[in-house]
Design a protein around this motif. Structure first.
Motif, PDB file in Angstrom:
ATOM      1  N   UNK A  59       0.002  -7.505  -9.019  1.00  0.00           N
ATOM      2  CA  UNK A  59      -0.499  -7.770 -10.241  1.00  0.00           C
ATOM      3  C   UNK A  59       0.305  -7.867 -11.266  1.00  0.00           C
ATOM      4  N   UNK A  60       1.478  -7.389 -11.350  1.00  0.00           N
ATOM      5  CA  UNK A  60       2.416  -7.781 -12.412  1.00  0.00           C
ATOM      6  C   UNK A  60       3.566  -7.059 -12.469  1.00  0.00           C
ATOM      7  N   UNK A  61       4.590  -7.689 -13.204  1.00  0.00           N
ATOM      8  CA  UNK A  61       6.246  -7.100 -13.423  1.00  0.00           C
ATOM      9  C   UNK A  61       6.244  -7.189 -14.734  1.00  0.00           C
ATOM     10  N   UNK A  62       6.621  -5.952 -15.458  1.00  0.00           N
ATOM     11  CA  UNK A  62       7.119  -6.171 -16.716  1.00  0.00           C
ATOM     12  C   UNK A  62       8.478  -5.192 -16.814  1.00  0.00           C
ATOM     13  N   UNK A  63       8.909  -4.874 -18.050  1.00  0.00           N
ATOM     14  CA  UNK A  63       9.975  -4.008 -18.169  1.00  0.00           C
ATOM     15  C   UNK A  63       9.752  -3.186 -19.244  1.00  0.00           C
ATOM     16  N   UNK A  64      10.740  -1.983 -19.587  1.00  0.00           N
ATOM     17  CA  UNK A  64      10.380  -0.983 -20.501  1.00  0.00           C
ATOM     18  C   UNK A  64      11.888  -1.014 -20.901  1.00  0.00           C
TER      19      UNK A  64
ATOM     20  N   UNK B  79       3.969 -14.939  -3.740  1.00  0.00           N
ATOM     21  CA  UNK B  79       4.502 -16.216  -4.142  1.00  0.00           C
ATOM     22  C   UNK B  79       4.172 -16.030  -5.666  1.00  0.00           C
ATOM     23  N   UNK B  80       3.059 -15.376  -6.223  1.00  0.00           N
ATOM     24  CA  UNK B  80       2.679 -15.183  -7.441  1.00  0.00           C
ATOM     25  C   UNK B  80       3.932 -14.631  -8.346  1.00  0.00           C
ATOM     26  N   UNK B  81       4.856 -13.986  -7.744  1.00  0.00           N
ATOM     27  CA  UNK B  81       5.795 -13.213  -8.488  1.00  0.00           C
ATOM     28  C   UNK B  81       6.914 -14.360  -9.037  1.00  0.00           C
ATOM     29  N   UNK B  82       6.740 -15.398  -8.582  1.00  0.00           N
ATOM     30  CA  UNK B  82       7.789 -16.435  -9.124  1.00  0.00           C
ATOM     31  C   UNK B  82       7.268 -16.638 -10.785  1.00  0.00           C
ATOM     32  N   UNK B  83       6.132 -16.648 -11.199  1.00  0.00           N
ATOM     33  CA  UNK B  83       5.883 -16.913 -12.619  1.00  0.00           C
ATOM     34  C   UNK B  83       5.915 -15.592 -13.470  1.00  0.00           C
ATOM     35  N   UNK B  84       5.563 -14.370 -13.097  1.00  0.00           N
ATOM     36  CA  UNK B  84       5.746 -13.252 -13.422  1.00  0.00           C
ATOM     37  C   UNK B  84       7.108 -12.712 -13.921  1.00  0.00           C
ATOM     38  N   UNK B  85       7.863 -13.048 -12.997  1.00  0.00           N
ATOM     39  CA  UNK B  85       9.411 -12.790 -13.057  1.00  0.00           C
ATOM     40  C   UNK B  85      10.034 -13.726 -13.871  1.00  0.00           C
TER      41      UNK B  85
END
Length: 157
Positions: A53-58, A103-109
């Motif tokens: 779904x997503x990756x972010x940071x805190x 594969x969608x990790x490319x843009x989220x990263x």
């Protein structure tokens, strides 16, 4: 069924002495950055979490290590979500890329790299996606100056 898979994951996925909790019915697991790729591989292959779904940071500027890199996954089989966190230091904010699994990790990263400066080892393209080439800094870090201006063209006076 969701309760059964959560219980199974708590027993098998969380390392001995590892951090885990439940937040709004979602399992939250903190894994060492060295174990991230293996844990995500298990999530996908053994537990059926087929959507990234997503990756972010805190940013926790007063804490060491400074950053939590936060991932969310969803299982269309079990209809539940799971959150993985890994902690990385400010001096070397580096984690493995999930592009080989999703594969969608490319843009989220790329977005997370732009905003926080987290480097995803193995991502084939960490060019800016939200900012422009030459932008200095990472705007979602808590020490980024709020009033800093970085115009693409000089202001006219």
């Amino acid at each position: 069924m969701a309760a059964a898979i959560l219980e199974l994951m708590q027993r098998q996925l969380v390392p001995a002495g590892g951090e885990q909790s439940l937040s709004h019915g979602m399992l939250v697991v903190v894994v060492p950055s060295a174990d991230l790729l293996g844990t995500v591989r298990r999530l996908k292959s053994e537990f059926g979490f087929n959507l990234f779904l997503d990756v972010t940071a805190v940013d926790w500027p007063e804490r060491t290590p400074r950053f939590d890199v936060v991932y969310h996954f969803y299982s269309t089989t079990h209809m539940i979500r799971v959150r993985l966190k890994t902690r990385v230091p400010e001096a070397e904010p580096l984690v493995d890329s999930l592009v080989s699994l999703y594969g969608s990790a490319n843009f989220m990263e790329r977005e997370c790299h732009d905003m926080y400066g987290i480097v995803f080892r193995g991502n084939p393209d960490l060019r800016p996606i939200l900012l422009y080439e030459g932008f200095v800094g990472h705007p979602l870090r808590k020490d980024y100056p709020k009033l800093q201006e970085q115009p693409l063209v000089p202001y006219r006076t």
